[in-house]
Design a protein around this motif. Structure first.
Motif, PDB file in Angstrom:
ATOM      1  N   GLU A 102      -5.897 -11.626   6.683  1.00  0.00           N
ATOM      2  CA  GLU A 102      -7.179 -11.073   6.341  1.00  0.00           C
ATOM      3  C   GLU A 102      -7.104  -9.375   5.878  1.00  0.00           C
ATOM      4  O   GLU A 102      -7.978  -9.385   5.166  1.00  0.00           O
ATOM      5  CB  GLU A 102      -7.864 -10.907   7.736  1.00  0.00           C
ATOM      6  N   THR A 103      -6.028  -9.097   6.346  1.00  0.00           N
ATOM      7  CA  THR A 103      -5.796  -7.732   5.679  1.00  0.00           C
ATOM      8  C   THR A 103      -5.568  -7.582   4.123  1.00  0.00           C
ATOM      9  O   THR A 103      -6.171  -7.019   3.229  1.00  0.00           O
ATOM     10  CB  THR A 103      -4.667  -6.746   6.289  1.00  0.00           C
ATOM     11  N   VAL A 104      -4.767  -8.774   3.625  1.00  0.00           N
ATOM     12  CA  VAL A 104      -4.381  -8.826   2.276  1.00  0.00           C
ATOM     13  C   VAL A 104      -5.773  -9.183   1.566  1.00  0.00           C
ATOM     14  O   VAL A 104      -5.961  -8.742   0.520  1.00  0.00           O
ATOM     15  CB  VAL A 104      -3.345  -9.989   2.036  1.00  0.00           C
ATOM     16  N   LEU A 105      -6.586 -10.016   2.029  1.00  0.00           N
ATOM     17  CA  LEU A 105      -7.774 -10.577   1.362  1.00  0.00           C
ATOM     18  C   LEU A 105      -8.718  -9.331   1.324  1.00  0.00           C
ATOM     19  O   LEU A 105      -9.248  -9.109   0.120  1.00  0.00           O
ATOM     20  CB  LEU A 105      -8.433 -11.570   2.474  1.00  0.00           C
ATOM     21  N   LEU A 106      -8.831  -8.518   2.268  1.00  0.00           N
ATOM     22  CA  LEU A 106      -9.892  -7.446   2.347  1.00  0.00           C
ATOM     23  C   LEU A 106      -9.383  -6.393   1.238  1.00  0.00           C
ATOM     24  O   LEU A 106     -10.055  -5.944   0.393  1.00  0.00           O
ATOM     25  CB  LEU A 106     -10.081  -6.815   3.502  1.00  0.00           C
ATOM     26  N   ALA A 107      -7.863  -6.142   1.352  1.00  0.00           N
ATOM     27  CA  ALA A 107      -7.436  -5.295  -0.091  1.00  0.00           C
ATOM     28  C   ALA A 107      -7.664  -5.798  -1.065  1.00  0.00           C
ATOM     29  O   ALA A 107      -8.165  -5.013  -1.981  1.00  0.00           O
ATOM     30  CB  ALA A 107      -5.952  -4.918   0.553  1.00  0.00           C
ATOM     31  N   ARG A 108      -7.599  -7.078  -1.457  1.00  0.00           N
ATOM     32  CA  ARG A 108      -7.806  -7.622  -2.896  1.00  0.00           C
ATOM     33  C   ARG A 108      -9.296  -7.549  -3.139  1.00  0.00           C
ATOM     34  O   ARG A 108      -9.493  -7.200  -4.270  1.00  0.00           O
ATOM     35  CB  ARG A 108      -7.349  -9.027  -2.836  1.00  0.00           C
ATOM     36  N   ILE A 109     -10.195  -7.839  -2.211  1.00  0.00           N
ATOM     37  CA  ILE A 109     -11.485  -7.416  -2.502  1.00  0.00           C
ATOM     38  C   ILE A 109     -11.945  -6.066  -2.786  1.00  0.00           C
ATOM     39  O   ILE A 109     -12.772  -5.915  -3.788  1.00  0.00           O
ATOM     40  CB  ILE A 109     -12.512  -7.766  -1.321  1.00  0.00           C
ATOM     41  N   ALA A 110     -11.107  -5.239  -2.150  1.00  0.00           N
ATOM     42  CA  ALA A 110     -11.385  -3.751  -2.461  1.00  0.00           C
ATOM     43  C   ALA A 110     -10.531  -3.343  -3.690  1.00  0.00           C
ATOM     44  O   ALA A 110     -10.949  -2.273  -4.176  1.00  0.00           O
ATOM     45  CB  ALA A 110     -10.903  -3.088  -1.231  1.00  0.00           C
ATOM     46  N   GLY A 111      -9.885  -4.114  -4.453  1.00  0.00           N
ATOM     47  CA  GLY A 111      -9.278  -3.841  -5.853  1.00  0.00           C
ATOM     48  C   GLY A 111      -8.038  -2.901  -5.609  1.00  0.00           C
ATOM     49  O   GLY A 111      -7.747  -2.626  -6.497  1.00  0.00           O
ATOM     50  N   GLU A 112      -7.419  -3.183  -4.237  1.00  0.00           N
ATOM     51  CA  GLU A 112      -6.140  -2.726  -4.288  1.00  0.00           C
ATOM     52  C   GLU A 112      -5.031  -3.601  -4.732  1.00  0.00           C
ATOM     53  O   GLU A 112      -4.879  -4.454  -4.600  1.00  0.00           O
ATOM     54  CB  GLU A 112      -5.882  -2.360  -2.586  1.00  0.00           C
ATOM     55  N   ASP A 113      -4.312  -2.936  -5.463  1.00  0.00           N
ATOM     56  CA  ASP A 113      -2.895  -3.595  -6.019  1.00  0.00           C
ATOM     57  C   ASP A 113      -1.772  -3.841  -5.171  1.00  0.00           C
ATOM     58  O   ASP A 113      -0.999  -4.560  -5.163  1.00  0.00           O
ATOM     59  CB  ASP A 113      -2.509  -2.916  -7.237  1.00  0.00           C
ATOM     60  N   ARG A 114      -1.580  -2.579  -4.021  1.00  0.00           N
ATOM     61  CA  ARG A 114      -0.546  -2.735  -3.229  1.00  0.00           C
ATOM     62  C   ARG A 114      -1.128  -2.400  -1.777  1.00  0.00           C
ATOM     63  O   ARG A 114      -2.182  -1.923  -1.682  1.00  0.00           O
ATOM     64  CB  ARG A 114       0.412  -1.675  -3.634  1.00  0.00           C
ATOM     65  N   ILE A 115      -0.445  -3.133  -1.098  1.00  0.00           N
ATOM     66  CA  ILE A 115      -0.664  -2.882   0.500  1.00  0.00           C
ATOM     67  C   ILE A 115       0.708  -2.335   1.123  1.00  0.00           C
ATOM     68  O   ILE A 115       1.712  -2.939   1.066  1.00  0.00           O
ATOM     69  CB  ILE A 115      -1.052  -4.292   1.032  1.00  0.00           C
ATOM     70  N   GLU A 116       0.534  -1.236   1.815  1.00  0.00           N
ATOM     71  CA  GLU A 116       1.622  -0.660   2.732  1.00  0.00           C
ATOM     72  C   GLU A 116       1.420  -1.152   3.949  1.00  0.00           C
ATOM     73  O   GLU A 116       0.458  -0.757   4.611  1.00  0.00           O
ATOM     74  CB  GLU A 116       1.825   0.793   2.282  1.00  0.00           C
ATOM     75  N   LEU A 117       2.531  -1.801   4.415  1.00  0.00           N
ATOM     76  CA  LEU A 117       2.437  -2.069   5.958  1.00  0.00           C
ATOM     77  C   LEU A 117       3.446  -1.135   6.600  1.00  0.00           C
ATOM     78  O   LEU A 117       4.603  -1.123   6.185  1.00  0.00           O
ATOM     79  CB  LEU A 117       2.821  -3.696   6.079  1.00  0.00           C
ATOM     80  N   SER A 118       3.115  -0.764   7.914  1.00  0.00           N
ATOM     81  CA  SER A 118       4.124  -0.171   8.601  1.00  0.00           C
ATOM     82  C   SER A 118       4.657  -0.724   9.820  1.00  0.00           C
ATOM     83  O   SER A 118       3.754  -1.690  10.347  1.00  0.00           O
ATOM     84  CB  SER A 118       3.356   1.111   9.380  1.00  0.00           C
ATOM     85  N   LEU A 119       5.753  -1.103  10.056  1.00  0.00           N
ATOM     86  CA  LEU A 119       6.589  -1.905  10.904  1.00  0.00           C
ATOM     87  C   LEU A 119       6.672  -0.989  12.238  1.00  0.00           C
ATOM     88  O   LEU A 119       6.689   0.324  12.056  1.00  0.00           O
ATOM     89  CB  LEU A 119       7.920  -2.367  10.574  1.00  0.00           C
TER      90      LEU A 119
END
Length: 89
Positions: A30-47
């Motif tokens: 869901e996070t990846v999908l929302l980022a793509r909808i928002a036009g984001e090219d990169r997603i930074e995930l923190s562990l």
């Protein structure tokens, strides 16, 4: 092997030995999908940190204890540390 989680997901143990929490996988998707909808090219995930992972393990042990009539989870410090390191990757 599969087990139900209280949040509605399941834990799947794959033949490779990898354990997958489907509710967490769904949240990531869901996070990846929302980022793509928002036009984001990169997603930074923190562990999570080692302390955060240990807190998660302790919470899951507490939940297991409640669900199993108060039986305690048996482990030792070395095993807990190895589990935490393994979960960090």
């Amino acid at each position: 092997m599969s087990a139900a989680l209280p949040e509605g997901g399941t834990v799947e143990t794959l033949s490779s030995g990898l354990v997958l929490d489907t509710s967490a996988a769904r949240q990531i998707a869901e996070t990846v999908l929302l980022a793509r909808i928002a036009g984001e090219d990169r997603i930074e995930l923190s562990l999570p940190s080692e302390d955060e992972i240990m807190a998660i393990v302790r919470e899951e042990a507490r939940r297991w204890q409640e669900a199993n009539g108060g039986r305690r989870v048996k482990t030792d410090t070395r095993t807990l540390q190895q589990l935490t390191r393994s979960l960090r990757g």
